[in-house]
Scaffold this active site. Structure first.
Site, PDB file in Angstrom:
ATOM      1  N   GLU A   1      68.186  82.162  23.523  1.00  0.00           N
ATOM      2  CA  GLU A   1      67.938  83.561  23.890  1.00  0.00           C
ATOM      3  C   GLU A   1      68.974  84.082  24.880  1.00  0.00           C
ATOM      4  O   GLU A   1      68.650  84.714  25.886  1.00  0.00           O
ATOM      5  CB  GLU A   1      66.515  83.720  24.463  1.00  0.00           C
ATOM      6  CG  GLU A   1      65.438  83.320  23.460  1.00  0.00           C
ATOM      7  CD  GLU A   1      64.013  83.532  23.957  1.00  0.00           C
ATOM      8  OE1 GLU A   1      63.799  83.561  25.172  1.00  0.00           O
ATOM      9  OE2 GLU A   1      63.121  83.668  23.094  1.00  0.00           O
TER      10      GLU A   1
ATOM     11  N   ASP B   1      56.465  80.186  19.577  1.00  0.00           N
ATOM     12  CA  ASP B   1      56.497  80.704  20.941  1.00  0.00           C
ATOM     13  C   ASP B   1      55.109  81.127  21.416  1.00  0.00           C
ATOM     14  O   ASP B   1      54.828  82.325  21.486  1.00  0.00           O
ATOM     15  CB  ASP B   1      57.468  81.904  20.981  1.00  0.00           C
ATOM     16  CG  ASP B   1      57.822  82.301  22.396  1.00  0.00           C
ATOM     17  OD1 ASP B   1      57.381  81.622  23.328  1.00  0.00           O
ATOM     18  OD2 ASP B   1      58.547  83.294  22.564  1.00  0.00           O
TER      19      ASP B   1
ATOM     20  N   GLU C   1      50.960  85.765  27.765  1.00  0.00           N
ATOM     21  CA  GLU C   1      51.960  86.666  27.191  1.00  0.00           C
ATOM     22  C   GLU C   1      51.506  87.261  25.849  1.00  0.00           C
ATOM     23  O   GLU C   1      51.213  88.454  25.752  1.00  0.00           O
ATOM     24  CB  GLU C   1      53.281  85.908  27.028  1.00  0.00           C
ATOM     25  CG  GLU C   1      54.368  86.745  26.401  1.00  0.00           C
ATOM     26  CD  GLU C   1      55.656  85.967  26.221  1.00  0.00           C
ATOM     27  OE1 GLU C   1      55.755  84.822  26.705  1.00  0.00           O
ATOM     28  OE2 GLU C   1      56.579  86.506  25.580  1.00  0.00           O
TER      29      GLU C   1
HETATM   30  C1  GCV Z   1      61.606  83.032  29.939  1.00  0.00           C
HETATM   31  C2  GCV Z   1      59.535  83.847  25.195  1.00  0.00           C
HETATM   32  C3  GCV Z   1      59.340  84.890  26.242  1.00  0.00           C
HETATM   33  C4  GCV Z   1      60.543  84.986  27.166  1.00  0.00           C
HETATM   34  C5  GCV Z   1      60.759  83.603  27.780  1.00  0.00           C
HETATM   35  C6  GCV Z   1      60.993  82.628  26.629  1.00  0.00           C
HETATM   36  C7  GCV Z   1      61.156  81.208  27.121  1.00  0.00           C
HETATM   37  O1  GCV Z   1      60.521  84.234  24.307  1.00  0.00           O
HETATM   38  O2  GCV Z   1      59.088  86.107  25.639  1.00  0.00           O
HETATM   39  O3  GCV Z   1      60.272  85.938  28.157  1.00  0.00           O
HETATM   40  O4  GCV Z   1      61.826  83.616  28.669  1.00  0.00           O
HETATM   41  O5  GCV Z   1      59.882  82.637  25.774  1.00  0.00           O
HETATM   42  O6  GCV Z   1      60.187  80.478  27.047  1.00  0.00           O
HETATM   43  O7  GCV Z   1      62.236  80.841  27.561  1.00  0.00           O
END
Ligand code: GCV
Length: 859
Positions: free
Chosen positions: A322, A401, A429
């Protein structure tokens, strides 16, 4: 893990305090509450008066002087004083009885004649009652409660076990030994230096503000207490994204203060590091982990950290994921990067938690073989045996995720020589962002119990985590707003610690324990709250993403309300590939992406075929027509309809369950929780309607119960007589009833009217009704709404403010909200009018009203 020995701790608590002890206890309590406005007793460490069953000597003696042992003894003194209600008198010679805390060695020296265990596993404890358990008329030396720890932390955990057992009763206290199932029991924070928290829904960071560590760390110490009370021994303080500023020397000095605040509670501090730090803050031309200059830089940096924080726990790494830099830039592997850090940390006994959350978010959606779920196994499995001993591969529970349901990651069964940690998310989340009640222990428990069948033998995930340096890591999201914002969400933080200590615990038992400590010890209340908690995850799954579809939300946006196509047609790979004929990802080896083949053969065989795949994961593994029949004969499309209606109904039932507790629990708690649950029940309807109308339109297959697409009692805003309101298309269309709503030009516009009006003529039969008003509560303003019938307000709830904090600045499923006006008397011909008054960027947008027979009439 708990090993019980037959030594019942029969008790009856009447307590006498010596004046000195009482004063000391009072001072301790007062100091705790003055020092920090955010205290652990606002969570589960309440130590309220318990009924008279417990006999714990009020005098507490610590045999050693270490900071952890001292805080353990102080906590015990504080707790039992609170429990005993301080004003009660301790009868007879029981006054001389003592609770003694110490390490196993200290206890052995002080009481050589006791049947002390020869050893205990690290961080374990032994609780023992010496003396008779009947009346308390023995000599001074004959009555002692002994709390012995394998080490300092063991003492602390033993003390909290005593306090928990008293608080959580009602079964008589039993002597036992216990030790944690896994050594790593950490919370991870995604806190940023500016004080914000990524995916945090409970206020700002406890640790940081304005680019540095906060001056007031009293809440951090209280947090340490909370964590210790459930056996958590590590805390990573900063976000895995953008972590390079945290290695700057100034910041490390601040983090050393955080470590000081947590140390008395046995919680070691860790930080997330950016693998490109040698270049970003070290000024080197490269961050290639195999470059000797880079390795030297890490060694020096780690030495600097340990000079400030001698018990520093280690690093967490998110790399090549990411947008975060990683070893792939130099053609290096995660093992190369992890081992470079591990070599720097090893002399200090630190560890590296290297996250397996590594994937390409620019996948080709048109490629039927592309599959994000494959990434972790494809990248990490070939590295088996190549990681240094102090590297732990940290893997999210599923391959995508933190979705409402995913299969367990196959990597747990595919890295047999490496320590592994399971990463779960305490902050909700994709699971309702603390606004929906979702008790997560049942989800985590399913993962922990999942049998990976490594080499064809029983190998539950919890066994893998118990290996070497393994463990559990919970992404915390704890902030300054009442820890996790919603009181009931704290059950998740509690459950995380309890399961990491003992993954054999049943989620029901954890729910019961937590409820007794937090809500009430009244059996009927406990049963009701336990039921609410246990039903919350299945309900959420039913209304957000059943059959393995994952949470059907906008995955590139807020991750909150419904947004079904948000996960399709982009590179992020959270696809469910719905079209007009069918739905689901084909991940079989025979015809799909091959992901099913990453499991050990016994498991792979099950997932390879739709017929053997459990229904709740069917669409994760297979693309099937809507008419495909599940194991009970129901079609997929009918299940989609039914589960959404069932889930929304369950959310409404949870409100009624809570209402049944009125007058039986603390009114402040009752009043705090009720509007949250009512909001959830309304939002569950938004979810239900979005997904049902979406799949009805896409499949063209009617609901055999006749519910989909028909809404008895619903009057659409776009069909109303409108004054100043304009009809708008909501995007995505499924987030509004029939895709449309009305919006009042924002007051910020000069020509804007003060208010807009929508008016309907009621044509049903006369009676008493509840009127639900579905509106959009946008960010950037506090719009007002008011309802009248024939020009008159019809009760106290007929005007309200759209002042909730919800995501997204345009009308959307994220902010679609329901306000219910109960018991409205209506007759045919009445005029129902909604007045919406916009404010700044909130245009008082309205979706519909729904008129249903008054709920109070059905009781
Ligand atoms: C810290 C998901 C979340 C991101 C997070 C990522 C991760 O994609 O939406 O905010 O980033 O996981 O676990 O690294």
């Amino acid at each position: 893990m708990l090993k019980k020995v037959a030594f019942p701790f029969v008790s009856e608590c009447t307590a006498r305090l010596t004046i000195g002890l009482a004063a000391a206890c009072a001072v301790l309590t007062l100091t705790a509450s003055l020092a920090s406005a955010q205290t652990a007793d606002q969570a589960w460490l309440k130590y309220r008066g318990v009924s008279g069953r417990w006999r714990v000597p009020l005098q507490v003696e610590a045999l050693g002087k270490s900071p952890i042992e001292t805080s353990a003894a102080a906590e015990l003194r504080h707790g039992i004083t609170q429990f005993s209600n301080a004003s009660l008198l301790w009868r007879g010679s029981a006054l001389y009885a003592k609770t003694v805390v110490g390490t196993l060695d200290e206890v052995r020296r002080a009481f050589p004649n006791l049947p002390i265990p020869r050893t205990l596993p690290p961080e374990g404890y032994w609780l023992y009652w010496s003396g008779t358990t009947g009346d308390m008329n023995g000599s001074e030396s004959s009555h002692r409660l002994i709390v012995a720890g394998a080490d300092d932390r063991g003492i602390l955990y033993g003390v909290f076990a005593v306090l928990r057992e008293i608080a959580a009763g009602p079964t008589p206290f039993e002597m036992h030994t216990s030790a944690p199932a896994m050594p790593i029991r950490w919370v991870d924070h995604w806190d940023n230096a500016d004080g914000s928290i990524e995916r945090g829904y409970a206020g700002r960071s406890l640790f940081f503000e304005g680019g540095k560590v906060r001056d007031d760390l009293a809440p951090v110490a209280e947090y340490g207490r909370l964590l210790a009370s459930v056996g958590i021994n590590g805390c990573n303080v900063n976000n895995v994204n953008g972590s390079s500023p945290f290695l700057a020397s100034d910041m490390l000095h601040g983090i050393a203060r955080v470590a000081d605040a947590m140390r008395p509670w046995g919680v070691r501090i860790a930080i997330s590091v950016d693998i490109a730090s040698p270049q970003k803050i070290g000024g080197l031309p490269t961050y290639d982990p195999l470059d000797p200059a880079v390795q030297a830089w890490w060694n020096t940096k780690v030495d600097e950290i340990y000079a400030l924080i001698p018990d520093f726990a280690g690093f967490t790494v998110k790399a090549d994921s990411e947008g975060q830099p990683g070893p792939a830039s130099y053609g290096r592997t995660p093992a190369d990067a992890a081992n470079t850090l591990a070599a720097a940390l090893a002399p200090h006994h630190g560890v590296v938690l290297y996250r397996a959350f590594v994937y390409n978010h620019h996948l080709d959606w048109t490629d039927p073989k592309a599959d994000r779920a494959r990434a972790a196994y494809d990248i990490f499995h070939p590295l088996g045996g190549k990681f240094a001993p102090n590297v732990i591969v940290q893997t999210k529970e599923g391959p995508i995720d933190f979705q409402v349901r995913e299969p367990v990651s196959p990597l747990f069964g595919g890295l047999t020589q490496t320590s592994q940690a399971l990463e779960v998310q305490i902050t909700q989340e994709y699971l309702g962002q603390q606004r929906h009640l979702v008790y997560l222990a049942p989800l985590w428990k399913e993962v922990l119990d999942f049998d990976l069948r490594v080499d064809g033998t029983r190998s539950p995930v919890q066994q893998v985590l118990s290996r070497k340096n393994g463990g559990m890591v919970g992404v915390s999201g704890v902030g300054r707003d009442a820890w996790l914002s919603s009181p009931l969400a704290l059950a998740n933080l509690y459950a995380f610690g309890r399961l990491a200590w003992d993954p054999t615990l049943a989620p029901e038992k954890i729910a019961e324990e937590w409820t007794r400590q937090t809500v009430s010890t009244d059996t009927a209340v406990v049963q009701k709250v336990e039921k609410m908690l246990m039903q919350s995850w299945p309900a959420y799954e039913d209304y957000t993403g059943p059959l393995g579809l994952q949470t059907l939300t906008d995955i590139t946006g807020s991750h909150y309300g419904p947004g079904i196509e948000g996960s399709e047609n982009n590179g992020w790979g959270q696809w469910h590939r719905a079209d007009h004929l069918g739905v689901g990802m084909d991940r079989s080896v025979a015809t799909g992406t091959g992901y099913a083949g990453q499991y050990q053969p016994d498991v792979a065989t099950i997932y390879e075929n739709a017929a053997t795949t459990p229904d709740n994961l069917l669409l994760f593994f297979h693309h099937v027509p809507y008419t495909y029949r599940l194991h009970d004969g129901k079609t997929v499309i009918q299940y989609l309809y039914d589960s959404h209606y069932a889930g929304a109904a369950q959310a409404a039932q949870i409100v009624r369950d809570w209402q049944s507790l009125q007058g039986r629990i603390d009114p402040a708690l009752y009043n705090n929780v009720l509007p949250r649950l009512e909001y959830q029940a309304g939002h569950a309807i938004v979810w239900r309607d979005a997904i049902v109308q979406y799949f009805l339109k896409l499949s063209g297959i009617p609901d055999d119960q006749g519910r989909a697409g028909t809404f008895p009692g619903r009057l659409e805003a776009e069909d109303a007589r409108l004054t100043s309101y304009r009809i708008i298309d909501v995007k995505p269309w499924e987030d509004a009833s029939r895709g449309k709503a009305v919006s009042c030009p924002a007051a910020a516009e000069e020509s804007a009217p003060r208010s807009c009006f929508a008016e309907w003529t009621y044509s049903g039969s006369a009676g008493r009704y509840d009127i639900a008003v579905q509106y959009f509560d946008l960010q950037g303003g506090i719009a007002k709404f008011a309802m009248t019938v024939n020009g008159q307000p019809v009760g106290p709830d007929t005007s309200w403010l759209a002042d909730a904090q919800l995501p997204t600045a345009r009308p959307h499923g994220d902010n679609s909200t329901r306000h219910i006006i109960p018991n409205v008397v209506l007759k045919s011909g009445d005029t129902i009018r909604i007045m919406g008054t916009p404010d700044t960027n909130d245009p008082a947008a309205l979706d519909y009203i729904e008129i249903t027979p008054a709920a109070s009439d059905s009781h």
